[in-house]
Design a protein around this motif. Structure first.
Motif, short mmCIF file in Angstrom:
data_model
loop_
_atom_site.label_atom_id
_atom_site.label_comp_id
_atom_site.label_asym_id
_atom_site.label_seq_id
_atom_site.Cartn_x
_atom_site.Cartn_y
_atom_site.Cartn_z
N UNK A 1 -50.23 21.94 43.74
CA UNK A 1 -50.60 20.62 44.25
C UNK A 1 -49.37 19.77 44.54
N UNK A 2 -48.33 19.93 43.73
CA UNK A 2 -47.10 19.16 43.92
C UNK A 2 -46.40 19.52 45.24
N UNK B 1 -49.11 38.25 43.01
CA UNK B 1 -48.95 37.45 41.80
C UNK B 1 -48.37 36.09 42.17
N UNK B 2 -48.58 35.11 41.29
CA UNK B 2 -48.07 33.77 41.49
C UNK B 2 -47.02 33.44 40.45
N UNK B 3 -46.21 32.43 40.73
CA UNK B 3 -45.12 32.01 39.83
C UNK B 3 -45.37 30.56 39.42
N UNK B 4 -45.50 30.33 38.12
CA UNK B 4 -45.85 29.01 37.60
C UNK B 4 -44.77 27.96 37.86
N UNK B 5 -43.50 28.33 37.78
CA UNK B 5 -42.44 27.32 37.88
C UNK B 5 -42.31 26.68 39.24
N UNK B 6 -42.75 27.36 40.32
CA UNK B 6 -42.55 26.80 41.65
C UNK B 6 -43.73 27.02 42.60
N UNK C 1 -45.15 29.31 49.25
CA UNK C 1 -45.43 28.23 48.31
C UNK C 1 -45.91 27.01 49.08
N UNK C 2 -47.21 26.82 49.13
CA UNK C 2 -47.77 25.65 49.80
C UNK C 2 -47.65 25.73 51.30
N UNK C 3 -48.04 24.66 51.99
CA UNK C 3 -47.95 24.63 53.44
C UNK C 3 -46.50 24.49 53.89
#
Length: 193
Positions: free
Chosen positions: A44-45, A108-113, A166-168
């Motif tokens: 979301x960030x 897989x996803x990465x929590x830090x970024x 990571x995001x748009x």
């Protein structure tokens, strides 16, 4: 001696103190008590959206609800029955131009970024970048804490290509104005399955 070799020789001649490279195998990286919660927060960030697929909910109906105006949906995933374009059978990346929603699967996803590793599992990888909106299916059990863990998990398949998303897409290079969708998708939705 070429110009490049000459320049490098000058640099080496002027090095006053040398240091050993750090041992990277000792670095563990940041960890989180709840990697999934951190992943959602970071997604979301960076401007993305996270939606959880409810038990028994149809992924096609969810995509139609999220993008009701979408006419062209590209995916090679067998569960995406509403796809109007298949990146395995289109013939050229240009045929994906005008795709409203691209639906892909993350490994897989990465929590830090909030990065998601997307191995190329389709003939035309352009679907990851040319789609106006991207939907990434991701198992919520497949979240690692940091990039150190992520790099250990990367495996290349027959295509030999993969990317982190990571995001748009966004940039503020010109006049310091934030522009969404500058180089790729204008929106990114992660569907946790």
């Amino acid at each position: 001696m070429s110009n490049k070799e000459e320049i490098l020789a000058r640099f080496r001649k002027n090095v006053k103190q040398k240091f050993d490279m750090p041992r990277l195998d000792d670095i563990k990286g940041i960890t989180y008590p709840n990697p999934l919660e951190q992943f959602v927060k970071m997604t979301e960030m960076v401007g993305g959206k996270v939606v959880e697929l409810e038990k028994g909910e149809d992924i096609n109906q969810l995509i139609q609800r999220l993008y009701p105006e979408a006419k062209e949906i590209a995916s090679n995933l067998p569960e995406i029955t509403i796809a109007t374009r298949n990146p395995d059978t289109i013939g050229s990346p240009q045929a994906l131009n005008g795709t409203d929603v691209g639906v892909i699967k993350g490994e897989f996803g990465v929590a830090e970024n909030a990065c998601i590793w997307i191995p190329q599992t389709m003939e035309e990888k352009a679907v990851c970048f040319i789609s106006e909106n991207i939907v990434i299916l991701l198992k919520k059990s497949e979240i690692v804490c940091n990039m150190h863990e992520a790099y250990k998990r990367i495996n290349f398949n027959d295509y030999g290509y993969g990317t982190f998303i990571s995001g748009p897409s966004k940039t503020a290079d010109i006049a310091q104005v934030l522009v969404m969708g500058a180089q790729a998708a204008r929106s990114a939705t992660v569907v946790l399955i």
